[in-house]
Structure formats: C-alpha cells, structure tokens
Scaffold this motif. Structure first.
Motif, PDB file in Angstrom:
ATOM      1  N   VAL B 133     100.764  75.293  52.678  1.00  0.00           N
ATOM      2  CA  VAL B 133     100.129  73.892  53.506  1.00  0.00           C
ATOM      3  C   VAL B 133     101.161  72.738  53.047  1.00  0.00           C
ATOM      4  O   VAL B 133     100.811  71.477  53.104  1.00  0.00           O
ATOM      5  CB  VAL B 133      98.851  73.617  52.889  1.00  0.00           C
ATOM      6  CG1 VAL B 133      97.959  74.815  53.317  1.00  0.00           C
ATOM      7  CG2 VAL B 133      98.895  73.299  51.307  1.00  0.00           C
ATOM      8  N   ASN B 134     102.314  73.046  52.501  1.00  0.00           N
ATOM      9  CA  ASN B 134     103.260  72.154  52.258  1.00  0.00           C
ATOM     10  C   ASN B 134     103.130  70.968  51.245  1.00  0.00           C
ATOM     11  O   ASN B 134     103.125  70.024  51.363  1.00  0.00           O
ATOM     12  CB  ASN B 134     103.681  71.528  53.395  1.00  0.00           C
ATOM     13  CG  ASN B 134     105.044  70.718  53.403  1.00  0.00           C
ATOM     14  OD1 ASN B 134     105.840  71.088  52.456  1.00  0.00           O
ATOM     15  ND2 ASN B 134     105.449  69.946  54.534  1.00  0.00           N
ATOM     16  N   GLY B 149      94.515  63.826  54.650  1.00  0.00           N
ATOM     17  CA  GLY B 149      94.980  64.920  55.220  1.00  0.00           C
ATOM     18  C   GLY B 149      95.649  65.783  54.288  1.00  0.00           C
ATOM     19  O   GLY B 149      95.386  67.214  54.384  1.00  0.00           O
ATOM     20  N   GLU B 150      96.116  65.314  52.996  1.00  0.00           N
ATOM     21  CA  GLU B 150      96.651  66.142  52.043  1.00  0.00           C
ATOM     22  C   GLU B 150      95.204  66.853  51.315  1.00  0.00           C
ATOM     23  O   GLU B 150      95.220  68.045  51.068  1.00  0.00           O
ATOM     24  CB  GLU B 150      97.146  65.397  50.847  1.00  0.00           C
ATOM     25  CG  GLU B 150      98.669  64.949  51.353  1.00  0.00           C
ATOM     26  CD  GLU B 150      99.249  63.832  50.431  1.00  0.00           C
ATOM     27  OE1 GLU B 150     100.548  63.997  50.436  1.00  0.00           O
ATOM     28  OE2 GLU B 150      98.442  63.073  49.778  1.00  0.00           O
ATOM     29  N   ALA B 155      91.919  71.708  50.588  1.00  0.00           N
ATOM     30  CA  ALA B 155      90.682  72.406  50.769  1.00  0.00           C
ATOM     31  C   ALA B 155      90.903  73.744  51.410  1.00  0.00           C
ATOM     32  O   ALA B 155      90.072  74.786  51.102  1.00  0.00           O
ATOM     33  CB  ALA B 155      89.646  71.457  51.508  1.00  0.00           C
ATOM     34  N   ILE B 156      91.578  73.604  52.491  1.00  0.00           N
ATOM     35  CA  ILE B 156      91.982  75.101  53.140  1.00  0.00           C
ATOM     36  C   ILE B 156      92.633  75.867  52.357  1.00  0.00           C
ATOM     37  O   ILE B 156      92.361  77.141  52.258  1.00  0.00           O
ATOM     38  CB  ILE B 156      92.968  74.590  54.317  1.00  0.00           C
ATOM     39  CG1 ILE B 156      92.178  73.906  55.601  1.00  0.00           C
ATOM     40  CG2 ILE B 156      93.476  75.976  55.248  1.00  0.00           C
ATOM     41  CD1 ILE B 156      93.085  73.396  56.526  1.00  0.00           C
ATOM     42  N   GLY B 182      97.112  65.694  62.672  1.00  0.00           N
ATOM     43  CA  GLY B 182      98.157  66.556  63.241  1.00  0.00           C
ATOM     44  C   GLY B 182      98.446  67.522  62.239  1.00  0.00           C
ATOM     45  O   GLY B 182      98.869  68.800  62.349  1.00  0.00           O
ATOM     46  N   GLU B 183      98.887  66.987  60.949  1.00  0.00           N
ATOM     47  CA  GLU B 183      99.203  67.797  59.713  1.00  0.00           C
ATOM     48  C   GLU B 183      98.279  68.875  59.483  1.00  0.00           C
ATOM     49  O   GLU B 183      98.608  70.254  59.071  1.00  0.00           O
ATOM     50  CB  GLU B 183      99.551  67.049  58.453  1.00  0.00           C
ATOM     51  CG  GLU B 183      98.355  66.132  58.091  1.00  0.00           C
ATOM     52  CD  GLU B 183      98.800  65.198  56.891  1.00  0.00           C
ATOM     53  OE1 GLU B 183      98.375  65.541  55.659  1.00  0.00           O
ATOM     54  OE2 GLU B 183      99.714  64.302  57.254  1.00  0.00           O
ATOM     55  N   VAL B 184      96.796  68.595  59.597  1.00  0.00           N
ATOM     56  CA  VAL B 184      95.837  69.476  59.129  1.00  0.00           C
ATOM     57  C   VAL B 184      95.780  70.750  60.337  1.00  0.00           C
ATOM     58  O   VAL B 184      95.610  71.634  59.825  1.00  0.00           O
ATOM     59  CB  VAL B 184      94.504  68.701  58.882  1.00  0.00           C
ATOM     60  CG1 VAL B 184      93.432  69.861  58.832  1.00  0.00           C
ATOM     61  CG2 VAL B 184      94.478  67.905  57.922  1.00  0.00           C
TER      62      VAL B 184
END
Lengths: 505, 257
Positions: B133-134, B149-150, B155-156, B182-184
C-alpha cells in the motif's frame, strides 16, 4: 492557555494573603474585651457555657430516656452557678479539643467540661477555683494481668483523649504507644475489641463507660490527682470573681457535694476543694511545648504527613483497581454480578464517607470482623473512591467511538481481548484527568480517617494544637504541608495529561 | 464463497430487509450501489456479524450464521461469528485505526493475539503489506499523523494481515477528501486484480463499473436489480435504478471545480 497560566501565581498570592487575614481575625477577637463580663451576662439574661455532649457522660450528655434533654453533673453545676448569678444557663455544643479556642473566639462565656487546670491552659485563659478533684484511671481488659500501673505500659497500645492531662502523663511515662482519640467512647470500644492494651482517662469517664463493661476492669489505683476548673476568657476577670463566689457558696451550702454524690463522684479527695493549694494538676509539662520554636513540631507533623501520603497512595491504588473491576462488571457482565456492581456504586456514592468509615471500623466488630486502623483507612477510602473511579471509567468507555470495538471484532478479536487491548487503554486515557483530580481530593479527604484513630497530618495538627493551644501557627504549617504535597501532584497530573494528549491525537 | 438467503432484518419495529438473496462466488467482485440509507452498509455488516438479523441465513466459506436475534448471542453463535470474521476482512468508512498504537502495532495486533503469530513473523507480514500500500515509511507513525487516504490504506493492510479469503469494503472512500480517493481505490483495484473475493459498498460509480463483475442496486432495503456493469449502467431494467443513476451520474458529470 493564558487562563491557566494566570491561575498559578494568583493562587499563590491568595496563599500569602491568608496568614494576614488569620492574624487580623485573631487580633480582632482578642481585642474585644469585656469591660464587665459578669454584668454583660446578667444584661443578656443567660449564662452561655461550652462543653462537648458527644460521649460526654457523666459530665454532660443526652438523657438516654429523652435524648433532647442534657444531663450530667456539669449540667447541674452550671445550673447551680447560673442560679447564684441570677440567670438561667444555656449549653453550647463544641468539640472538646477545641473548647479553649472557641471560648477565646467568644462562642460562650465559659467552659465547664472537665478542663484540667494546667500551665499551658493557665497561660491562655483564666481558671475559676477548682470545682472537682480528678484522678486518672487505667483500664484494661478483664483477662489482662501484666498491666498494673503506668510503669507497665512501655510498648503497649494505650488509648487516651486528645489534649487531656492523661495524654501528657502517658507521654512522660515514655515508650508508650499512645493512641489518641477525639471521643471517650471509642477508646473503650477498641480496648474491648483488642485494638488497644489499655485506656488511661479521667476517673469520672472510666466510672461511667468502663466500670459497667464486664469485659473491662480497673488496673491499679487512680493516679495523677488534679483539678478541674471553669475556663474563662483572660479579660473577663469580673466573671471569674462571680463564678468563684458561686462555687464557694455551692461548696459551703453542700449543694456541690449533693450533686457529686448523686453521680457517684464524691470521694474524700474532694475535701481539698475547700483549701485548694493552687498547685497545678499532675501533667505539668507543656510549658516547653508552648514556647518552643515551631521547628520542634516539624518531626511530628512530617510523620503525620508521611501517614497521609501512605494512606492516600494505597487507598488510591485500591480505588483505581476496584473501580475498574466494578466498571467492567457493571457494563460487560450480566445478572447478579451486574446488579451487585451497580448497587455498590450507587450506595457508596450516595452515603457519606464518614459513616462508611465508622461502619467499617466500629460497626464491623459487631459481626466479628475487627480491622486495624490502617487497614480500615485503606479500605474505607479505597472502597469509597472506587465507586467514583468506576463512573469515570464508564464515561471514558462511552467516549470511545463504537467503530473501535467493531474494527477489533472484525479482525477476529474476542470481545474481551478487544476491550482489554483496544477500548480500555483509550478509555483510561480519557479518564486520567478525572482520576488525578480525584487523587488530590482523596489526599485531602484522608484527614477523615482521623476518626478511626489514625494519626495522620490533620490529626497530628489537632493533637499538637490541643496540647500547646497554638492553633494558628500550627494550622498554617499543616495547611502549608498539605499544599506543598498537593501542588506538585497537580503539576505532575497536568504534565501527564499533556503527554497522553500529545500521544493520541 | 458467500451466500445470503432470505435475509430479514429490522431495527426495532422498523423493517429494513424483507428477504434478501445474494450469491458471491470465489474470486468474484460485487459492488453494491444505491442511495444513502438504502441498506448496503447494513448488508455488509450483517455478513460480518456486526449486525444481528432476525431471519434467514448467511453462509461464509462453509460457516453458517443463522438468525442472530438475541442481544447476547449464545456460545455456538459467537464461535460461528468469529470464524466468519477470520474468513472475511472488513474496511470501514471511518478507517477505525487504533489511535493509541503505531501503524505497525495496528497491523500486527490481531495476527499476534488472534492467530498467535510471533512478533517477528507478524512484523515481516506487516512490512510486506505496507510496501504493497506504499506506506513503508510510515511504519512507526501514529494514525493521527497520517492523512485520511493513508489511514485507509493502513486499515486495508491491517485487514489483509489476517489473510482473509474475502474482503468487505464499507464505503471506503466516502469520508476522504477527493484528492485521496484515487490512492485508496488503486490499492483496492490491485487487490481485486490478484483475485480477492470482494464485496464493496460504494458511491464511486466509475470505479464500480471498472472493477466489479456484478453490480447490485439497493433501494429501501431491497435489491432492485443486479447484473453486469454493462447491463446496469447501459440498460437498467428498473425505473428506480434509472432514477438513481441519473441523479448520481449527473452530479458526477458536472465539470470539476
């Protein structure tokens, strides 16, 4: 932030003003001189006399048959004196160990309450001519054989009354583990329960409270003969003259003897009342203490402060742990446990701490559970505060979003694990300010344990002040000690809160 | 993989579901769309045992959940719910990271305490997931130091650390600022491409259209219709679907800013 920065120094400023206010009050009260006190009493139409009717038999106490009426040999004496002066007498209730300061403050005209004529007191107030020759009586349990007199008391736990001559005599005996009480009923209770080895108090007290008790007996002959006198403000010389005259008349008319015989208090020693030699009572020693520099009292006060800290810290530890258990039972268990926890919290929050302490210490022995003073203090304060801590935790748990528990559950954690690892750590953090606040409250409330014979800081102050009658200076020192302990505590609490706040959000 | 039959659920006297059926096969990606309050979130929460339901059954990887009517489920029910939760991971709209723990501790908490993994193994797993997830560089941060977003990407990763067989996403981008959506979504897309069985409730129509094998339209506690993205977006059969799509697509079609 600006507000909180402002409060610190302002608070300190008030603290500095405090002694000045005290001093002014002090001066104003002592400057209120009665030019002719006896005339004033007659003008007012009543003679106000101070005493302590709580556990006051046979001096002054509520009639067991009709508790609205006070009886006792001093009630009759006060009535007789007032009658000679041509006015009715009216009783004013006041705790025994602060009768003298209350007299100086002007709460009543005189004190008739078994006040022994001692040098310390003579320096503070006027005394009438003696009205009773008292002796001190040692009382022990029925089965006790080893204690026959003051000489056998080394290392023994001996109860006595705060500020009484018997206390001074015990101190002079040396090596005695003196337990000081504010009332006269409790020491005999504790003696019967085995929490004391002996009680040393004035004979009239022993005659009324100890002699009828089949568990107790007198040990050895009476000791330390001395006089009771009626205490009168220094400036009220005319009142003293009137009172002396009245006592003289009651002596000569035989009235006084009749009163004492009625109460079983007359003995040969009372003949000395006709020729009082004016030599002070047995416990002549306090003079040094009265003039000693304040520093001499620091070791005693610091020891009291140590007990205060010990009691506060242990009780708070108990409160924090028990509170958590109660909170969890109340919110995560079911059935009887939940009901028990809820009832506990409501009952302990809804009744006075003082009554809880009395029940623990003097009530439980009736069902066979006798706690030591220290244990009773820990339990009393700890169990009381636990109810409050439980409510703080509840508020903390309710402040944590539901999503926290759900996220933990969705990861396969059990409810219990989620509670312990996810919800509680956050909830406790929310509760920290309240808990530290409660700790400071408990710290001050710890003075209440003095009712169960714990000599902590407040009690130490009471004892020293009652002995030396230096209420003002010692009071300021004791207050300062409390402040010196609680202020760093609140600073530490604030820092802790800031640190926790910084870490979470 | 997940099958729902005759699901009935009400909140007090207010009925929501009156018999919902849905089958999700292994590796399938299903997107639930529909107006707010239509029941798509509640549907996901029922599958994960976070909401009790009154009738019907839910079978997840062979574990059956029957009506969970009682406030306090019995022992067998609790065990079943826990097994289901170990099979499906869930990601919430509000992220629900544990604020008192670092990113690493958030991720390894359940693997070490529930799966009894050693701290080393769990950490290794966490590092790998954070790389995916970078967010490797944020491993020692606290959630409060991360953007929305982070947080959602952590959480993912946290859900994936339990090696679930399927993932439930409950409106994962609804509380994010637009520039972080977008990132998620790209993280979810990558996951889908690896073949993860996925059920997602979302308002992102373009995303649903792009990644889903099947679209399920919810309205007022009912499945109005279900079909391929092509069928739903190009040729909706029901008026209610059409009206809903018109509303959201018009809004989405507005020129930005």
């Amino acid at each position: 932030m600006i507000g909180s920065r402002g409060t610190g120094p302002a608070y300190l400023k008030y603290l500095l003003i405090l002694p000045v206010i005290f001093l002014l009050l002090f001066l104003s009260s002592s400057s209120r001189s009665g030019s002719d006190a006896a005339a004033k009493v007659r003008e007012r139409g009543t003679l106000l006399w101070g005493g302590d009717a709580e556990g006051g038999a046979p001096y002054v106490f509520p009639d067991p048959k009709n508790v609205d009426v006070l009886i006792g040999f001093e009630v009759e004496l006060a009535g007789a004196i007032a009658k000679v002066m041509g006015v009715p007498a009216r009783f004013v209730q006041n705790a025994w160990d602060s009768l003298i300061p209350a007299l100086e403050r002007g709460d009543f005209d005189l004190v008739i309450n078994g006040i022994e004529i001692t040098p310390e007191r003579t320096a503070k107030v006027l005394f009438s001519r003696p009205y009773y020759v008292y002796t001190e009586q040692l009382v022990v349990r029925r089965e006790e054989d080893g204690i026959r007199g003051l000489a056998d008391l080394a290392g023994k736990r001996v109860g006595t009354l705060m500020g009484a001559v018997s206390q001074t005599m015990l101190q002079q005996a040396g090596g005695v583990d003196i337990r000081i009480y504010s009332g006269v009923v409790e020491p005999y209770e504790d003696l019967a329960l085995g929490r004391l080895d002996a009680v040393f108090l004035d004979l009239p007290i022993a005659a009324y409270y100890a002699r009828p008790n089949p568990l107790l007996k007198y040990a050895g002959p009476p000791a330390g003969e001395g006089y009771y006198g009626i205490a009168i403000r220094r400036e009220d010389a005319s009142l003293k003259e009137a009172v002396d005259g009245a006592i003289d008349r009651l002596l000569r008319s035989g009235e006084l003897r009749r009163i004492y015989e009625k109460w079983g208090l007359w003995n040969e020693a009372q003949e000395k009342l006709f020729h009082p030699d004016r030599s002070p009572g047995a416990g002549a020693s306090g003079r040094d203490a009265r003039d000693a520099p304040l520093v001499t009292f620091f070791p005693a006060l610091l020891k009291g402060a140590g007990i205060t800290v010990l009691v506060s810290v242990v009780s708070m530890g108990l409160a924090v742990a028990l509170g958590l258990l109660l909170c969890l039972l109340r919110h995560y268990s079911g059935g009887p446990l939940r009901i028990a926890a809820s009832s506990y919290i409501e009952i302990f929050r809804g009744t006075p701490l003082l009554i809880q302490l009395y029940l623990l210490y003097y009530g439980l022995p009736n069902v066979g559970i006798t706690l030591s003073p220290l244990l009773a203090a820990f339990l009393g304060l700890g169990m009381n505060y636990a109810a409050y801590e439980a409510e703080l935790y509840r508020a903390g748990i309710e402040a944590i979003p539901k999503g926290q528990m759900e996220a933990a559950l969705s990861l396969g954690m059990s409810r219990r694990l989620a509670l312990r690892r996810i919800v509680l750590p956050q909830a406790l953090r929310v509760a920290v300010p309240g808990v530290t606040n409660d700790f400071i409250s408990l710290f001050k409330d710890s003075s209440l344990v003095s009712v169960i014979a714990m000599v902590e800081l407040t009690k130490t102050y009471n004892i020293l002040a009652a002995t030396t009658l230096r209420f003002l200076e010692l009071g300021l020192v004791a207050a300062f000690l409390y402040f010196a302990m609680s202020y760093p505590l609140s600073l530490m609490a604030r820092r802790l809160e800031e640190r926790l706040a910084g870490r979470t959000r | 993989m997940i099958s729902v039959r005759g699901l009935h659920k009400s909140f007090g006297k207010q009925p929501l579901f009156r018999g919902i059926d849905l089958e999700i096969t292994k590796g399938e990606v299903v997107a639930c769309i529909g107006p707010s309050g239509s029941g798509k979130s509640t549907f996901l929460r029922c599958i994960n045992g976070l909401e009790p339901f009154q009738q019907g059954e839910i079978v997840v990887g062979g574990v059956e959940l029957h009506s969970l009517n009682r406030e306090k489920p019995g022992r067998a029910d609790r065990e079943a719910i826990r097994k289901v939760r170990l099979k499906v991971g869930m990601v919430f709209q509000q992220f629900n990271l544990f604020p008192h723990m670092t990113v690493l501790d958030n991720i390894i908490e359940a693997p070490t305490r529930v799966l009894r993994l050693s701290r080393n193994d769990a950490t290794q797993r966490a590092v790998g997931l954070l790389r995916r997830v970078n967010l490797e560089r944020k491993i020692d941060s606290h959630p409060s130091e991360l953007s929305g977003g982070e947080q959602q990407r952590v959480a993912i990763a946290r859900a994936l650390a339990m090696k679930p067989e399927a993932m439930l996403f409950d409106e994962p981008t609804s509380s994010l600022d637009p520039e972080m959506v977008g990132e998620v979504l790209s993280v979810i897309q990558a996951l889908v491409e690896e073949g993860m069985t996925t059920l997602i409730a979302t308002h992102e129509m373009d995303f649903a259209r792009e990644v889903a094998d099947r679209i399920v339209v919810f309205d007022q506690g009912e499945i109005v219709e279900a079909g391929t993205p092509e069928e739903i977006f190009r040729h909706p059969k029901k008026d209610r679907t059409l009206m809903f799509l018109r509303r959201v697509l018009r809004r989405n079609a507005l020129p930005p800013g």
